[in-house]
Design an enzyme around this catalytic site. Structure first.
Site, PDB file in Angstrom:
ATOM      1  N   CYS A 146       0.825  -1.218   0.000  1.00 49.40           N
ATOM      2  CA  CYS A 146       0.000   0.000   0.000  1.00 49.40           C
ATOM      3  C   CYS A 146       0.857   1.266   0.000  1.00 49.40           C
ATOM      4  CB  CYS A 146      -0.924  -0.021   1.222  1.00 49.40           C
ATOM      5  SG  CYS A 146      -1.697   1.558   1.596  1.00 49.40           S
ATOM      6  N   GLY A 147       0.637   2.136  -0.983  1.00 50.41           N
ATOM      7  CA  GLY A 147       1.403   3.382  -1.086  1.00 50.41           C
ATOM      8  C   GLY A 147       1.191   4.308   0.095  1.00 50.41           C
ATOM      9  N   HIS A 148      -0.059   4.425   0.561  1.00 51.68           N
ATOM     10  CA  HIS A 148      -0.357   5.270   1.725  1.00 51.68           C
ATOM     11  C   HIS A 148       0.363   4.752   2.968  1.00 51.68           C
ATOM     12  CE1 HIS A 148      -3.306   7.626  -0.428  1.00 51.68           C
ATOM     13  NE2 HIS A 148      -3.953   6.537  -0.782  1.00 51.68           N
ATOM     14  N   CYS A 149       0.421   3.429   3.097  1.00 57.56           N
ATOM     15  CA  CYS A 149       1.116   2.819   4.247  1.00 57.56           C
ATOM     16  C   CYS A 149       2.611   3.107   4.190  1.00 57.56           C
ATOM     17  CB  CYS A 149       0.885   1.311   4.273  1.00 57.56           C
ATOM     18  SG  CYS A 149      -0.848   0.815   4.376  1.00 57.56           S
TER      19      CYS A 149
END
Length: 426
Positions: free
Chosen positions: A185-188
């Protein structure tokens, strides 16, 4: 004709070979140029092609990720060149490099470069974030510290939770923040460095506030238990009980939010004067629990309810018989009322609930939410998202002098600014 045709084909073959040789030469030259480590004003220039090879066999390297158009980067450049000169004279010399993150996009993505300039120190190929001031003294001191042979990368402050240790850890903690994440996950990935920095700072507090993480793609049952459907999902646990996290997602925001969350969800009111001030000058709903003893089970139930709503409401509690007499309420009651400016003859001044009659904290929560809005309230930029987000509403826009009481001649319009008639209370 046959000889001419053969001669033409031969010339075409020669031209083709010359073009191919020229292209191979250009490609080889380009490849050599990209992998060659050049130097500009004492600072090494690294890119996607030469970075890993150069870093691999170095003990310590200072690297700045920059953007050519960035004003901060341009201002920092002379200072960085001074740093490069100082560290070049160190014994042993410490390389100082820079990476144009707008060109070296693979490196920028690999090291989650989200702003410019970003400074990192590489110790034996591993990245170490630099969060200090951008001064020659501070950066040189930190780099020399990292270059010490005895220095090792500190272990993660963020606790890794799995099915095996989850319950034990969260149930033992007075408060703990848990992130459910997915490795892809990019946000993670963007949250990860901020989350770890916050974990490091909060672990130094007394008492410490732990931060933890769960790989939701590996710990599927845990993710299902807490209804995790998106990444990252953050939850606050108090003695094993979960609450949604609605706070910031950067280092200092997480720190401040969790410090506030670690405090009591309700403020102690000790005097009648304090209550009078809230009634006279308050701008929001007043929620007070009346108790005789801090060890009452009703107080714990009240605190549990307050924890679920603490981001939206300010809760108070008192053990004072004087406060109870002034409010004309009995011990063990939850009182919801509004400041004087919102009170009118068209609705009760007080909304009471016997806490002992509550089957769970949900009953107390429902009572607060049901009576949180007066018949006519005052919308501001600070409260419109949380207070006035349900329809239908009658909206009245007007300007009025707030120096006298308008309720005598205008029972609905009784405050300054934007006003709403709460139809759900009629």
């Amino acid at each position: 004709m046959g000889a001419k045709r053969l001669w033409g084909r031969f010339l075409y073959f020669l031209l083709t070979m010359l073009v191919l040789v020229s292209c191979e030469s250009d490609t080889e030259e380009m490849s050599l140029d990209e992998t060659e480590v050049k130097e500009e004003n004492g600072v090494l220039v690294l890119n996607d092609a030469n970075f890993d090879t150069y870093i691999a066999d170095k003990d310590t390297v200072l690297v700045e990720f920059y953007a050519p158009w960035c004003g901060h980067c341009k201002q920092f450049a002379p200072e960085y060149e001074k740093i490069a000169q100082i560290l070049k004279e160190n014994v042993p010399p410490i390389p100082v490099a820079k990476v144009d993150a707008t060109e070296a996009t693979k490196l920028a993505e690999k090291y989650d470069i989200g702003g410019y300039p970003t400074i990192k120190i590489f110790k034996k190929g591993q990245s170490v974030d630099y969060d200090g001031s951008r001064t020659e003294t501070a950066i040189v001191a930190k780099v020399k510290e990292v270059s010490n042979p005895d220095w090792t990368i500190p272990p993660e402050a963020t606790i890794v939770l799995t099915e095996a240790n989850f319950d034990e850890v969260v149930e033992a903690a007075d408060i703990i923040l848990v992130e459910f994440y997915a490795p892809w996950c990019g946000h993670c990935k963007r949250l990860a460095p901020e989350y770890e920095k916050a974990a490091q700072e909060l672990s130094k507090r007394t008492p410490a506030i732990p931060l933890a993480k769960v790989d939701a793609t590996a710990e599927v049952e845990l993710a299902k238990r807490y209804s995790v459907t998106g990444y990252p999902t953050l939850k606050i646990f108090r003695k094993g009980k979960s609450y949604d996290y609605n706070g910031p997602r950067e280092k200092y925001g997480i720190i401040d939010f969790m410090i506030e969350q670690a405090g009591p969800p309700s403020t102690l009111v000790q005097t009648v004067k304090q209550v009078q001030e809230h009634l006279k000058d308050g701008t929001d709903v007043i929620v007070i629990g009346i108790f005789t003893d801090k060890h009452e089970k009703e107080l714990q139930l009240y605190q549990d309810a307050a924890n679920t709503l603490r981001d939206d409401f300010k809760f108070y509690h008192t053990f004072s018989s004087d406060v109870a007499s002034f409010l004309k309420v009995q011990i063990g009651q939850l009182l919801v009322m509004h400041p004087d400016r919102f009170q009118s003859k068209y609705e009760p001044k007080q909304h009471l609930f016997k806490i002992k009659d509550a089957k769970s904290e949900e009953d107390l929560k429902e009572h607060v939410l049901k009576h949180a809005l007066p018949l006519v309230g005052h919308r501001t930029k600070a409260n419109e998202a949380k207070r006035y987000n349900k329809h239908p509403l009658v909206v009245v826009y007007y300007t009025v002098d707030f120096s006298y009481d308008h309720r005598a001649g205008m029972s609905i319009l009784n405050s300054n600014g934007f006003h709403f008639l709460n139809l759900s209370t009629l």
